[in-house]
Design a protein around this motif. Structure first.
Motif, PDB file in Angstrom:
ATOM      1  N   PRO A 108     -17.553  -8.746  55.218  1.00 41.92           N
ATOM      2  CA  PRO A 108     -16.186  -8.815  54.676  1.00 41.92           C
ATOM      3  C   PRO A 108     -15.380  -7.585  55.097  1.00 41.92           C
ATOM      4  CG  PRO A 108     -17.752  -8.277  52.947  1.00 41.92           C
ATOM      5  CD  PRO A 108     -18.559  -8.549  54.177  1.00 41.92           C
ATOM      6  N   LEU A 109     -14.127  -7.796  55.447  1.00 47.33           N
ATOM      7  CA  LEU A 109     -13.253  -6.661  55.770  1.00 47.33           C
ATOM      8  C   LEU A 109     -12.799  -6.023  54.465  1.00 47.33           C
ATOM      9  CD1 LEU A 109     -10.812  -7.820  58.582  1.00 47.33           C
ATOM     10  CD2 LEU A 109     -12.633  -6.126  58.695  1.00 47.33           C
ATOM     11  N   ASN A 110     -12.825  -4.689  54.414  1.00 48.94           N
ATOM     12  CA  ASN A 110     -12.308  -4.007  53.232  1.00 48.94           C
ATOM     13  C   ASN A 110     -10.803  -4.161  53.180  1.00 48.94           C
ATOM     14  OD1 ASN A 110     -14.153  -3.001  51.506  1.00 48.94           O
ATOM     15  ND2 ASN A 110     -14.483  -1.098  52.651  1.00 48.94           N
ATOM     16  N   ARG A 111     -10.306  -4.723  52.100  1.00 41.48           N
ATOM     17  CA  ARG A 111      -8.849  -4.854  52.001  1.00 41.48           C
ATOM     18  C   ARG A 111      -8.304  -3.722  51.160  1.00 41.48           C
ATOM     19  NH1 ARG A 111      -6.776 -10.553  50.361  1.00 41.48           N
ATOM     20  NH2 ARG A 111      -4.860  -9.691  51.192  1.00 41.48           N
ATOM     21  N   GLY A 112      -7.208  -3.164  51.588  1.00 42.77           N
ATOM     22  CA  GLY A 112      -6.569  -2.127  50.785  1.00 42.77           C
ATOM     23  C   GLY A 112      -5.875  -2.755  49.593  1.00 42.77           C
ATOM     24  N   ARG A 113      -5.287  -1.926  48.765  1.00 42.79           N
ATOM     25  CA  ARG A 113      -4.567  -2.448  47.598  1.00 42.79           C
ATOM     26  C   ARG A 113      -3.463  -1.467  47.264  1.00 42.79           C
ATOM     27  NH1 ARG A 113      -9.062  -3.224  43.979  1.00 42.79           N
ATOM     28  NH2 ARG A 113     -10.275  -3.118  45.855  1.00 42.79           N
TER      29      ARG A 113
END
Ligand code: DAH
Length: 341
Positions: free
Chosen positions: A101-106
């Motif tokens: 999974p790609l780390n998604r920012g927030r």
């Protein structure tokens, strides 16, 4: 002598074939071609030999050295090919594996809170007006009715710069003067969000930088009841339709009268808990009717115009809403904190 050199060569070559990893190869190299190897020793020993033998033996020994170095290099490249293909086999692609999974920012929790506040005020007809973070003493204090050397300045510990009279804003209130001077004599309804800086000791409850959202409404016939109604409406939109508010008398140099607004504690509904320190109420913002001196400084004649202003701290509000116990978490850049929101 020549024969013994040939024996050295034969032995070395046969041992090279047995070396099957890089560690063994390096051991082989120091044994057979290193400073203490027989071959190198005999090269160094040439001076002790009969002068007529020297060129013949020297030449032969050097040839053997070159042959061994060559063989050594070949063996290295052979072995690394073997190892590469073995590891390729180990890592052969398994297309049935799930992808990583790609780390998604927030969005930062302060940004999320700010955006909720913007939306609410936008729905109530307030525009966002941004003003600078590096301010003058005049805008940050004097025009807001806080004269030089006045004890009221103690409320704002200030970062000064090397340029006299240039400071980091201690609150968003100087934006009121900017907005008034840009709009006078038109009516104003704006919020002024942004970062503020204070030269404070950093504790669980105070930081050297934090956001504020200032609000300003100027017009004719704006009264204290408008302030109360508008801010209570904000509280219901922000904290839920049943949120109750109360206003306590307070003091700010730039408003008269001044007040602080509390919201009934949304964790215990007023019963008393740790977050509201058993009072049942949470302090949300400071507010008041714009002081006549400030109206004047902004270009609005106080005989004709009135207005209200308020200032709130979004990090403080987020702390109450999410029961965050330390304001230093906001700008500490610790993902364990940031990823919770
Ligand atoms: N500027 C004040 C502070 O930083 C907050 C504030 C209080 C702003 C009352 C206002 C106001 O506009 O009316 O402590």
């Amino acid at each position: 002598m020549l024969e013994s050199l040939d024996t050295i060569k034969k032995l070395a070559l046969s041992e090279l074939q047995k070396a099957s990893d890089m560690e063994a190869l390096s051991l082989w190299h120091s044994t057979h071609l290193g400073k203490r190897s027989q071959l190198i020793k005999s090269l160094r020993n040439l001076g002790n030999m009969a002068p007529k033998d020297r060129p013949i033996i020297g030449k032969h020994a050097n040839e053997i050295r070159n042959t061994l170095e060559e063989a050594y290099k070949e063996r290295i490249s052979h072995l690394s090919k073997v190892m590469q293909s073995a590891s390729n086999k180990d890592m052969s692609l398994d297309v049935t594996l799930p992808g990583r999974p790609l780390n998604r920012g927030r969005l930062h929790i302060a940004t999320q809170t700010l955006r909720r506040i913007y939306t609410i005020w936008a729905d109530m007809g307030f525009q966002i007006y941004r003003s600078r973070e590096v301010e003058t003493d005049e805008l940050n204090f004097e025009l807001l009715n806080i004269p030089l050397h006045h004890p009221a300045r103690d409320m704002w510990d200030t970062f000064h710069t090397n340029s006299p009279g240039v400071i980091l804003r201690t609150h968003t209130s100087p934006g009121q003067i900017h907005a008034m001077r840009a709009n006078a004599p038109e009516p104003i309804r704006v919020i002024l969000p942004g970062m503020c800086y204070r030269y404070e000791q950093i504790t669980t409850r105070s930081e050297i930088q934090f956001n504020q959202v200032e609000g300003l409404a100027i017009g004719t016939n704006i009264r204290f009841t408008d302030l109360k109604g508008t801010l209570s409406n904000f509280a219901r939109r922000m904290f839920g339709t049943s949120a109750r508010t109360r206003f306590r008398a307070s003091h700010f140099p730039f408003t008269e009268p001044s007040a602080e607004m509390d919201v009934e504690c949304f964790l215990c509904s007023g019963d008393g808990c740790g977050v509201c320190k058993n009072t049942g109420w949470l302090e949300i913002l400071g507010c008041g009717m714009v002081h006549p001196t400030v109206l004047n400084n902004g270009g609005y004649a106080p005989s004709k115009y009135t207005g209200f202003a308020f200032g709130m701290g979004p990090e403080r509000i987020a702390m109450l809403q999410y029961d965050i116990d330390d304001i230093r978490h906001f700008w500490g850049n610790d993902l364990r904190f940031l990823e919770q929101f």
